[in-house]
Scaffold this active site. Structure first.
Site, PDB file in Angstrom:
ATOM      1  N   PHE A 160      27.856  44.192  46.967  1.00 34.84           N
ATOM      2  CA  PHE A 160      29.260  43.779  47.033  1.00 34.84           C
ATOM      3  C   PHE A 160      29.673  43.322  48.434  1.00 34.84           C
ATOM      4  CE2 PHE A 160      29.640  46.227  43.066  1.00 34.84           C
ATOM      5  CZ  PHE A 160      30.373  45.333  42.311  1.00 34.84           C
ATOM      6  N   GLU A 161      29.029  43.831  49.473  1.00 35.22           N
ATOM      7  CA  GLU A 161      29.390  43.412  50.828  1.00 35.22           C
ATOM      8  C   GLU A 161      28.830  42.038  51.157  1.00 35.22           C
ATOM      9  OE1 GLU A 161      31.409  44.815  52.995  1.00 35.22           O
ATOM     10  OE2 GLU A 161      31.856  46.468  51.616  1.00 35.22           O
TER      11      GLU A 161
END
Length: 375
Positions: free
Chosen positions: A19-20
């Site tokens: 997700f980052e």
């Protein structure tokens, strides 16, 4: 199941990395700071580069240990590895100060694991260009974190469909976002970190536009993708109601899009390509269904706070009864007899406690409704 000696596992680390997103070259954030790797900020600076292996080491050995220690101190209930991994990802995303004041931590320390997982879902909005919006990526991240948090280490409990038939929980509709979640694309290249709309590739810019204006722009973009930019249908940059009506009418009469007009890979496509004509009967039936749905939704919201309101009122009545009995307003003798020395204070104390506790939960039930009062 301990908390103090746990460290994030490979599963939790991959969740955060996915997700980052990986940024090989440092980029400037809107607030002037720099970011690099998997969301690292503290040591990032201009012209800095990093490999994926080094970025993962920075994330695992530098950014996450303070969060792991903070969770160990703040959470007073035992955690398994899945719960711990989900919490580390959750806290890394929302920040430690927000987590310390969150409903998730409160419910977790009360031993309410399911409620703690559900409380993660409310952290789904972000402020972009001055507007607070539900973000698609945050909704998905919360869903993955909740699923990992609730995944038992010893295997899932069976709930056969033939034995346990689910029923709709209308109160859960409160968690459904009123606005359509915005799909974003955080560009991972370049010296400036920029958030773009995934459909258009343009930077997010509300420009002070109202909700109807933003909706009109969205309709314009969708129609342009489906119909193309031919001479039969033209939609201006700021379409009027008449232009939108004409474009929708043309869409109903247009043939299915040709293969050459297939939208780009990341664009959305209108699923229903069948030609449909909507008459007054269909519109009236759709409006009736919508009104019935909204009425059921309102009843579900009332069911959230009505019991607390009733119990708070009952507590107030009991407290007033005790005070009146003590003061001799109900026909008892004054000075009060032996019964009043015990019954009246007891009724007063019980009523005040009931009123206070139920008023607190009534306030929380009302505050948790995003669109209270219902329109």
């Amino acid at each position: 199941m301990t908390t103090g000696r746990l460290r994030i596992s490979a599963t939790g680390l991959e969740l955060i990395k996915s997700f980052e997103g990986f940024r090989a070259r440092a980029a400037r954030l809107p607030d002037g700071r720099w970011t690099i790797g998997y969301g690292h900020v503290k040591a990032a600076r201009a012209n800095l580069r990093v490999s994926e292996a080094d970025a993962e080491a920075i994330l695992r050995d530098y950014d996450l240990p303070p969060i792991e220690r903070a969770i160990a101190r703040a959470v007073h209930t035992p955690l398994n590895q899945n719960e711990f991994d989900a919490l580390v990802s959750f806290v890394f995303n929302i920040g430690l100060p927000a987590f310390m004041k969150s409903e998730t931590l409160l419910r977790l320390n009360a031993g309410e694991r399911l409620a703690a997982a559900e409380a993660m879902a409310v952290w789904r909005k972000a402020r972009l260009s001055g507007r607070l919006m539900v973000v698609d990526a945050l909704v998905r991240r919360r869903a993955v974190e909740r699923a990992l948090f609730l995944e038992p280490m010893e295997g899932r409990l069976a709930a056969p469909s033939a034995l346990i038939r689910p029923q709709a929980d209308i109160s859960a509709l409160v968690l459904a976002p009123r606005d359509k979640p915005i799909e974003l694309d955080a560009a991972m290249e370049g010296e400036v970190a920029q958030v773009r709309a995934s459909e258009t590739g343009a930077p997010i810019d509300a420009g002070g536009a109202s909700a109807p204006e933003l909706a009109a722009r969205d309709v314009k973009q969708r129609l342009a993708r489906v119909l193309g930019d031919g001479p039969s249908v033209r939609v201006s940059d700021e379409p009027s109601v008449e232009e939108i009506t004409r474009a929708i009418s043309a869409l109903a009469d247009a043939p299915p899009p040709e293969k050459a007009q297939t939208p780009p890979r990341r664009s959305r496509v209108i699923d229903d390509t069948e030609q449909v004509r909507v008459g007054p009967e269909e519109i009236a039936r759709a409006l009736a269904d919508h009104r019935a749905f909204m009425a059921e939704k309102r009843r579900g919201r009332i069911a959230l706070w009505a019991p607390f309101a009733l119990l708070a009122g009952l507590g107030a009545v009991v407290a007033l009864w005790g005070v009146a009995d003590w003061a001799g307003l109900l026909g008892t003798s004054y000075p009060p007899g032996e019964r009043e020395f015990y019954a009246a204070p007891f009724l007063t104390v019980v009523g005040v406690i009931m009123f206070g506790v139920m008023s607190y939960y009534l306030y929380r039930a009302l505050a948790e409704q995003d669109d209270w009062p219902p329109a």
